[in-house]
Write a protein that holds these residues in place. Sequence first.
Motif, PDB file in Angstrom:
ATOM      1  N   THR A   1      -0.169  11.542   4.263  1.00  0.00           N
ATOM      2  CA  THR A   1      -0.673  10.643   3.221  1.00  0.00           C
ATOM      3  C   THR A   1       0.475  10.193   2.329  1.00  0.00           C
ATOM      4  OG1 THR A   1      -1.154  12.382   1.594  1.00  0.00           O
ATOM      5  CG2 THR A   1      -2.895  11.862   3.185  1.00  0.00           C
ATOM      6  N   ARG A   2       0.245   9.102   1.617  1.00  0.00           N
ATOM      7  CA  ARG A   2       1.204   8.592   0.635  1.00  0.00           C
ATOM      8  C   ARG A   2       0.434   7.809  -0.406  1.00  0.00           C
ATOM      9  NH1 ARG A   2       3.691   3.946   4.675  1.00  0.00           N
ATOM     10  NH2 ARG A   2       2.075   2.355   4.297  1.00  0.00           N
ATOM     11  N   VAL A   3       1.071   7.521  -1.516  1.00  0.00           N
ATOM     12  CA  VAL A   3       0.488   6.651  -2.529  1.00  0.00           C
ATOM     13  C   VAL A   3       1.152   5.283  -2.383  1.00  0.00           C
ATOM     14  CG1 VAL A   3       0.165   6.230  -4.985  1.00  0.00           C
ATOM     15  CG2 VAL A   3       0.028   8.565  -4.082  1.00  0.00           C
ATOM     16  N   GLY A   4       0.334   4.249  -2.127  1.00  0.00           N
ATOM     17  CA  GLY A   4       0.858   2.907  -1.896  1.00  0.00           C
ATOM     18  C   GLY A   4       0.026   1.849  -2.577  1.00  0.00           C
ATOM     19  N   LYS A   5       0.041   0.651  -2.019  1.00  0.00           N
ATOM     20  CA  LYS A   5      -0.663  -0.482  -2.615  1.00  0.00           C
ATOM     21  C   LYS A   5      -2.162  -0.253  -2.698  1.00  0.00           C
ATOM     22  CE  LYS A   5       2.747  -3.872  -0.983  1.00  0.00           C
ATOM     23  NZ  LYS A   5       2.965  -5.063  -0.115  1.00  0.00           N
ATOM     24  N   ARG A   6      -2.697   0.498  -1.749  1.00  0.00           N
ATOM     25  CA  ARG A   6      -4.138   0.759  -1.717  1.00  0.00           C
ATOM     26  C   ARG A   6      -4.509   2.053  -2.446  1.00  0.00           C
ATOM     27  NH1 ARG A   6      -6.672  -1.915   2.854  1.00  0.00           N
ATOM     28  NH2 ARG A   6      -5.177  -3.147   4.029  1.00  0.00           N
ATOM     29  N   GLY A   7      -3.566   2.608  -3.180  1.00  0.00           N
ATOM     30  CA  GLY A   7      -3.791   3.926  -3.758  1.00  0.00           C
ATOM     31  C   GLY A   7      -3.391   4.962  -2.730  1.00  0.00           C
ATOM     32  N   LEU A   8      -4.254   5.920  -2.464  1.00  0.00           N
ATOM     33  CA  LEU A   8      -3.968   6.916  -1.430  1.00  0.00           C
ATOM     34  C   LEU A   8      -4.107   6.253  -0.067  1.00  0.00           C
ATOM     35  CD1 LEU A   8      -3.273   9.922  -0.989  1.00  0.00           C
ATOM     36  CD2 LEU A   8      -5.738  10.338  -0.727  1.00  0.00           C
ATOM     37  N   GLU A   9      -3.056   6.385   0.772  1.00  0.00           N
ATOM     38  CA  GLU A   9      -3.028   5.716   2.067  1.00  0.00           C
ATOM     39  C   GLU A   9      -2.620   6.697   3.168  1.00  0.00           C
ATOM     40  OE1 GLU A   9      -1.350   1.331   0.583  1.00  0.00           O
ATOM     41  OE2 GLU A   9      -0.050   2.703   1.722  1.00  0.00           O
ATOM     42  N   THR A  10      -2.920   6.301   4.396  1.00  0.00           N
ATOM     43  CA  THR A  10      -2.449   7.068   5.549  1.00  0.00           C
ATOM     44  C   THR A  10      -0.971   6.771   5.794  1.00  0.00           C
ATOM     45  OG1 THR A  10      -2.991   5.352   7.172  1.00  0.00           O
ATOM     46  CG2 THR A  10      -4.737   6.895   6.601  1.00  0.00           C
ATOM     47  N   SER A  11      -0.238   7.798   6.231  1.00  0.00           N
ATOM     48  CA  SER A  11       1.174   7.605   6.563  1.00  0.00           C
ATOM     49  C   SER A  11       1.594   8.419   7.777  1.00  0.00           C
ATOM     50  CB  SER A  11       2.067   7.988   5.376  1.00  0.00           C
ATOM     51  OG  SER A  11       1.986   9.378   5.123  1.00  0.00           O
ATOM     52  N   GLY A  12       0.640   9.080   8.419  1.00  0.00           N
ATOM     53  CA  GLY A  12       0.969   9.913   9.569  1.00  0.00           C
ATOM     54  C   GLY A  12      -0.163   9.961  10.570  1.00  0.00           C
ATOM     55  N   GLY A  13       0.094  10.648  11.688  1.00  0.00           N
ATOM     56  CA  GLY A  13      -0.930  10.782  12.721  1.00  0.00           C
ATOM     57  C   GLY A  13      -2.040  11.718  12.298  1.00  0.00           C
ATOM     58  N   ARG A  14      -1.661  12.902  11.825  1.00  0.00           N
ATOM     59  CA  ARG A  14      -2.647  13.820  11.250  1.00  0.00           C
ATOM     60  C   ARG A  14      -2.638  13.578   9.741  1.00  0.00           C
ATOM     61  NH1 ARG A  14      -1.566  19.724  13.216  1.00  0.00           N
ATOM     62  NH2 ARG A  14       0.596  19.162  12.771  1.00  0.00           N
ATOM     63  N   VAL A  15      -3.710  13.027   9.231  1.00  0.00           N
ATOM     64  CA  VAL A  15      -3.740  12.529   7.856  1.00  0.00           C
ATOM     65  C   VAL A  15      -4.046  13.640   6.862  1.00  0.00           C
ATOM     66  CG1 VAL A  15      -4.897  10.917   6.291  1.00  0.00           C
ATOM     67  CG2 VAL A  15      -4.361  10.232   8.646  1.00  0.00           C
ATOM     68  N   MET A  16      -5.065  14.426   7.137  1.00  0.00           N
ATOM     69  CA  MET A  16      -5.426  15.526   6.243  1.00  0.00           C
ATOM     70  C   MET A  16      -6.340  16.486   6.985  1.00  0.00           C
ATOM     71  SD  MET A  16      -8.029  13.533   3.622  1.00  0.00           S
ATOM     72  CE  MET A  16      -6.637  12.728   2.874  1.00  0.00           C
TER      73      MET A  16
END
Length: 427
Positions: free
Chosen positions: A367-382
């Motif tokens: 995960t990451r914080v981006g334009k959409r707020g909390l966003e996906t950034s990897g294959g396994r997200v959470m």
Amino acid sequence: MRILVVGSGGREHAITWALTRDESAHDVFVAPGNPGTGVIARNVPIAADDLDGLVAFAKEQSIELCVVGPEVPLVAGLVDRLSELGIPSMGPKAGAARLEGSKAFAKAFMDRYGIPTAGHRTFTDYNLALAHIREQGAPIVVKASGLAAGKGAVVCATLEEAESALSAMMQDRQFGDAADEVVVEEFMTGEEASVFALCDGKNYVLLSPAQDHKRIGEGDTGPNTGGMGAYAPAPVMTEGLIRETCETIIEPTLRGMAAEGHPYTGVLYVGLMITPEGPKVVEYNCRLGDPETQAVMMLLASDAAGLFHACATGRLAETSVELYDGAAACVVLASDGYPGAYAKGCGITGVAEASTVSGVQVFHAGTRVGKRGLETSGGRVMAVAARGDDLAEALARCYAGIEHIRFDGQQFRRDIGQKGLVRLQTL
């Protein structure tokens, strides 16, 4: 204590949560961390493989305990360098981390000390390996010897699959230098389990045994992943099997590493196959597993900081592990396309709502914080994890938490823990 946790995945979030859950006075830093660890500790922008940066930070900040999550910095010698500064670390030095860093070394080590594992041969020559595979036939297992982000072991049901896997590793260089050596193993039948021993070079204590789910698809179908879910304790690991694993695998491993001048400290993760002949080693890992950690930490009643510090300073003989009754589980939410190519930047909603479900903890990974707020950034997200009075309740809570979380392309397995539930019905 001033504690540094190294890593950015769900495992590191779970470790950080265990270190901070009781409103302790510990000052915890996570390098580099993720949005989840940033809520409960202080993230620092140092990559897990930036050994110079990590060592400098630990020195500048007077770190009193370093907990290393991923294997790469361990194999690269981070603990060796911190030890030179007198900073205790929960993890093995590079010489001992070879048990994970080189499957060829691990197999030869097990042969030297009579530790049960699959029959195997190691090759550096493609043609010799190919000839051996054709002689042995399928099913068969082909493994890159070096580190391959948990994806270097291929279970091949047919000769064609085995030849393709070997070619991808040794000719196409799918895993780069990790496949300079390739281990070809016999296919073992049985049920898998993961055992975690905290070791201080001489003594060890056990965490709860767990079972991971490696395949992407329900019913254990499709390609291997980094892990789609886990539960603990794994009922396949009876008291008798745990005792046998300690006597035939863990204790000979610790004696052997000490005899060879590399006392093993930190987490010894033994991936087991429970065969008709008894437990055999599938692989060693030199750190906690992911996603098993997300379940195992839910069951740890002991003070995590005290336990980890005792592990890092040779004082495990003075301590014991306390575990909560009941069971814990976690279910991984992954991006569409994983373990292949996947999109990033999909907005994530519902994490706060999921966390209100009784017994649930949400551990961030990709995960990451981006334009959409909390966003996906990897294959396994959470991973959505939960503890319950029994495995059925823990799983029900996990899936109740998942109902709240949404992101485009979200995929997860709906059969996590089913083997455990079936086995519990027969006990």
